[in-house]
Design a protein around this motif. Structure first.
Motif, PDB file in Angstrom:
ATOM      1  N   ALA A 173       0.796  -1.217   0.000  1.00 58.84           N
ATOM      2  CA  ALA A 173       0.000   0.000   0.000  1.00 58.84           C
ATOM      3  C   ALA A 173       0.834   1.275   0.000  1.00 58.84           C
ATOM      4  CB  ALA A 173      -0.944   0.008   1.186  1.00 58.84           C
ATOM      5  N   THR A 174       2.047   1.263   0.480  1.00 60.24           N
ATOM      6  CA  THR A 174       2.849   2.468   0.560  1.00 60.24           C
ATOM      7  C   THR A 174       3.783   2.560  -0.634  1.00 60.24           C
ATOM      8  OG1 THR A 174       2.782   2.322   2.959  1.00 60.24           O
ATOM      9  CG2 THR A 174       4.433   3.769   2.000  1.00 60.24           C
ATOM     10  N   CYS A 175       3.546   3.556  -1.470  1.00 60.50           N
ATOM     11  CA  CYS A 175       4.407   3.773  -2.628  1.00 60.50           C
ATOM     12  C   CYS A 175       5.517   4.739  -2.245  1.00 60.50           C
ATOM     13  CB  CYS A 175       3.599   4.364  -3.781  1.00 60.50           C
ATOM     14  SG  CYS A 175       2.271   3.296  -4.356  1.00 60.50           S
ATOM     15  N   SER A 176       6.711   4.510  -2.796  1.00 62.80           N
ATOM     16  CA  SER A 176       7.835   5.401  -2.497  1.00 62.80           C
ATOM     17  C   SER A 176       8.895   5.267  -3.580  1.00 62.80           C
ATOM     18  CB  SER A 176       8.445   5.047  -1.137  1.00 62.80           C
ATOM     19  OG  SER A 176       8.925   3.716  -1.158  1.00 62.80           O
ATOM     20  N   VAL A 181      -8.593   0.034 -22.711  1.00 63.47           N
ATOM     21  CA  VAL A 181      -7.274  -0.470 -22.349  1.00 63.47           C
ATOM     22  C   VAL A 181      -6.570   0.595 -21.511  1.00 63.47           C
ATOM     23  CG1 VAL A 181      -6.172   0.362 -24.473  1.00 63.47           C
ATOM     24  CG2 VAL A 181      -5.162  -1.566 -23.257  1.00 63.47           C
ATOM     25  N   TRP A 182      -5.746   0.163 -20.560  1.00 56.84           N
ATOM     26  CA  TRP A 182      -5.023   1.114 -19.722  1.00 56.84           C
ATOM     27  C   TRP A 182      -3.570   0.683 -19.600  1.00 56.84           C
ATOM     28  CZ3 TRP A 182      -9.197  -1.761 -18.405  1.00 56.84           C
ATOM     29  CH2 TRP A 182      -8.963  -2.869 -17.603  1.00 56.84           C
ATOM     30  N   SER A 183      -2.735   1.701 -19.409  1.00 61.04           N
ATOM     31  CA  SER A 183      -1.308   1.440 -19.199  1.00 61.04           C
ATOM     32  C   SER A 183      -1.091   1.032 -17.750  1.00 61.04           C
ATOM     33  CB  SER A 183      -0.496   2.704 -19.498  1.00 61.04           C
ATOM     34  OG  SER A 183      -0.749   3.692 -18.507  1.00 61.04           O
ATOM     35  N   ASN A 184       0.104   0.582 -17.447  1.00 64.18           N
ATOM     36  CA  ASN A 184       0.495   0.394 -16.060  1.00 64.18           C
ATOM     37  C   ASN A 184       0.803   1.762 -15.462  1.00 64.18           C
ATOM     38  OD1 ASN A 184       0.041  -2.317 -16.089  1.00 64.18           O
ATOM     39  ND2 ASN A 184       2.177  -2.920 -16.063  1.00 64.18           N
ATOM     40  N   THR A 185       1.085   1.797 -14.188  1.00 63.40           N
ATOM     41  CA  THR A 185       1.244   3.055 -13.460  1.00 63.40           C
ATOM     42  C   THR A 185       2.688   3.550 -13.434  1.00 63.40           C
ATOM     43  OG1 THR A 185       1.600   1.880 -11.384  1.00 63.40           O
ATOM     44  CG2 THR A 185      -0.662   2.532 -11.896  1.00 63.40           C
ATOM     45  N   VAL A 186       2.827   4.862 -13.221  1.00 67.62           N
ATOM     46  CA  VAL A 186       4.094   5.460 -12.797  1.00 67.62           C
ATOM     47  C   VAL A 186       3.808   6.235 -11.514  1.00 67.62           C
ATOM     48  CG1 VAL A 186       5.201   5.625 -15.065  1.00 67.62           C
ATOM     49  CG2 VAL A 186       3.865   7.556 -14.230  1.00 67.62           C
ATOM     50  N   GLN A 208      15.587   8.330  -3.730  1.00 69.05           N
ATOM     51  CA  GLN A 208      15.720   9.179  -4.908  1.00 69.05           C
ATOM     52  C   GLN A 208      14.364   9.789  -5.242  1.00 69.05           C
ATOM     53  OE1 GLN A 208      17.036   6.267  -7.709  1.00 69.05           O
ATOM     54  NE2 GLN A 208      19.083   6.165  -6.882  1.00 69.05           N
ATOM     55  N   THR A 209      14.395  10.836  -6.031  1.00 68.84           N
ATOM     56  CA  THR A 209      13.166  11.451  -6.491  1.00 68.84           C
ATOM     57  C   THR A 209      13.107  11.378  -7.998  1.00 68.84           C
ATOM     58  OG1 THR A 209      13.144  12.952  -4.618  1.00 68.84           O
ATOM     59  CG2 THR A 209      11.804  13.578  -6.494  1.00 68.84           C
ATOM     60  N   GLY A 210      12.060  10.770  -8.513  1.00 71.35           N
ATOM     61  CA  GLY A 210      11.825  10.792  -9.952  1.00 71.35           C
ATOM     62  C   GLY A 210      12.593   9.773 -10.759  1.00 71.35           C
ATOM     63  N   THR A 211      13.037   8.672 -10.179  1.00 79.07           N
ATOM     64  CA  THR A 211      13.732   7.665 -10.980  1.00 79.07           C
ATOM     65  C   THR A 211      12.968   6.362 -11.032  1.00 79.07           C
ATOM     66  OG1 THR A 211      15.100   7.085  -9.099  1.00 79.07           O
ATOM     67  CG2 THR A 211      16.025   8.651 -10.675  1.00 79.07           C
ATOM     68  N   SER A 212      12.822   5.654  -9.948  1.00 79.56           N
ATOM     69  CA  SER A 212      12.033   4.429  -9.960  1.00 79.56           C
ATOM     70  C   SER A 212      11.388   4.215  -8.593  1.00 79.56           C
ATOM     71  CB  SER A 212      12.897   3.228 -10.349  1.00 79.56           C
ATOM     72  OG  SER A 212      13.942   3.064  -9.435  1.00 79.56           O
ATOM     73  N   SER A 213      10.259   3.507  -8.622  1.00 81.14           N
ATOM     74  CA  SER A 213       9.443   3.351  -7.430  1.00 81.14           C
ATOM     75  C   SER A 213       8.911   1.922  -7.331  1.00 81.14           C
ATOM     76  CB  SER A 213       8.259   4.323  -7.512  1.00 81.14           C
ATOM     77  OG  SER A 213       7.234   3.969  -6.625  1.00 81.14           O
ATOM     78  N   ASN A 214       8.547   1.540  -6.128  1.00 74.23           N
ATOM     79  CA  ASN A 214       7.912   0.239  -5.936  1.00 74.23           C
ATOM     80  C   ASN A 214       6.504   0.199  -6.537  1.00 74.23           C
ATOM     81  OD1 ASN A 214       6.979   2.040  -3.915  1.00 74.23           O
ATOM     82  ND2 ASN A 214       6.404   0.349  -2.596  1.00 74.23           N
ATOM     83  N   SER A 220      -4.071   8.524  -3.125  1.00 73.34           N
ATOM     84  CA  SER A 220      -3.512   7.773  -1.999  1.00 73.34           C
ATOM     85  C   SER A 220      -2.222   7.045  -2.381  1.00 73.34           C
ATOM     86  CB  SER A 220      -4.539   6.797  -1.426  1.00 73.34           C
ATOM     87  OG  SER A 220      -4.978   5.907  -2.412  1.00 73.34           O
ATOM     88  N   CYS A 221      -2.090   6.599  -3.624  1.00 73.34           N
ATOM     89  CA  CYS A 221      -0.846   5.959  -4.081  1.00 73.34           C
ATOM     90  C   CYS A 221       0.087   6.942  -4.779  1.00 73.34           C
ATOM     91  CB  CYS A 221      -1.162   4.825  -5.071  1.00 73.34           C
ATOM     92  SG  CYS A 221      -1.611   3.288  -4.288  1.00 73.34           S
ATOM     93  N   ARG A 222      -0.441   8.080  -5.201  1.00 68.77           N
ATOM     94  CA  ARG A 222       0.305   9.080  -5.979  1.00 68.77           C
ATOM     95  C   ARG A 222       0.852   8.456  -7.262  1.00 68.77           C
ATOM     96  NH1 ARG A 222       3.383  13.311  -2.330  1.00 68.77           N
ATOM     97  NH2 ARG A 222       3.158  14.421  -4.280  1.00 68.77           N
ATOM     98  N   THR A 223      -0.030   7.769  -7.972  1.00 69.72           N
ATOM     99  CA  THR A 223       0.323   7.139  -9.236  1.00 69.72           C
ATOM    100  C   THR A 223      -0.563   7.676 -10.354  1.00 69.72           C
ATOM    101  OG1 THR A 223      -1.167   5.304  -8.742  1.00 69.72           O
ATOM    102  CG2 THR A 223       1.171   4.985  -8.226  1.00 69.72           C
ATOM    103  N   VAL A 224      -0.021   7.619 -11.572  1.00 76.68           N
ATOM    104  CA  VAL A 224      -0.711   8.071 -12.775  1.00 76.68           C
ATOM    105  C   VAL A 224      -0.686   6.939 -13.785  1.00 76.68           C
ATOM    106  CG1 VAL A 224      -0.559   9.677 -14.733  1.00 76.68           C
ATOM    107  CG2 VAL A 224      -0.092  10.487 -12.433  1.00 76.68           C
TER     108      VAL A 224
END
Length: 173
Positions: free
Chosen positions: A34-37, A140-145, A42-48, A93-97
């Motif tokens: 549930a917790t994205c980071s 259809v939808w993409s995966n998240t970032v 780092q900021t803006g490179t890769s996330s769980n 809540s996840c801060r994903t797009v």
């Protein structure tokens, strides 16, 4: 004899109820994430939470996905905005797009089909998806970032046949 059957039935129901309560308390893998980071602080490179199916991630993020921007894809030869609907979706809540494309078609013998892509601006990370082969009027939808502290947009392109191309892009969010 009847009394023994009733007792056995009540005992079985009690065990079923206790077992059910124990199973309800266990978290699924999607709920555990549930917790994205950002990785390594780092900021803006890769996330769980990068490259996750939004339907799977939604179970741990409160199912709060909403459409922030939407646009119709533009037909290339005359500029008509009459193609599939492109949406930038966001979970606060996840801060994903992620991107969602409605009214899309898949690749077949004479057309390239549609592709929806989410793009994170800070590092150029992209994830794309196409509808199934031969699909018509599909969603259809993409995966998240993950986009905490950065921005992202979605884009799409559809190829129906020579001369019929559609494309579009949302604003960044």
């Amino acid at each position: 004899m009847e009394r023994l059957r009733v007792k056995a039935l009540l005992s079985a129901l009690t065990m079923t109820a206790v077992t059910g309560v124990a199973w309800v308390g266990l978290a699924t893998p999607a709920q555990a994430a549930a917790t994205c980071s950002w990785y390594s602080g780092q900021t803006g490179t890769s996330s769980n939470c990068d490259n996750k199916d939004p339907d799977v991630l939604a179970a741990s993020c409160g199912n709060d996905g909403q459409t922030i921007y939407s646009t119709r894809l533009k037909r290339s030869y005359d500029g008509a905005l009459n193609g599939p609907l492109l949406e930038l979706r966001y979970s606060s809540s996840c801060r994903t797009v992620w991107g969602r494309l409605t009214g899309a078609w898949g690749t077949d013998a004479d057309q390239g089909g549609c592709t929806v892509t989410v793009h994170r601006n800070s590092d150029g990370q992209e994830y794309s998806r196409k509808p199934a082969f031969g699909a018509t009027n599909a969603t259809v939808w993409s995966n998240t970032v993950y986009d905490a502290g950065v921005t992202a947009y979605v884009k799409a392109h559809c190829d129906t046949s020579p001369g019929y191309q559609y494309s579009g892009q949302t604003a960044s969010y």
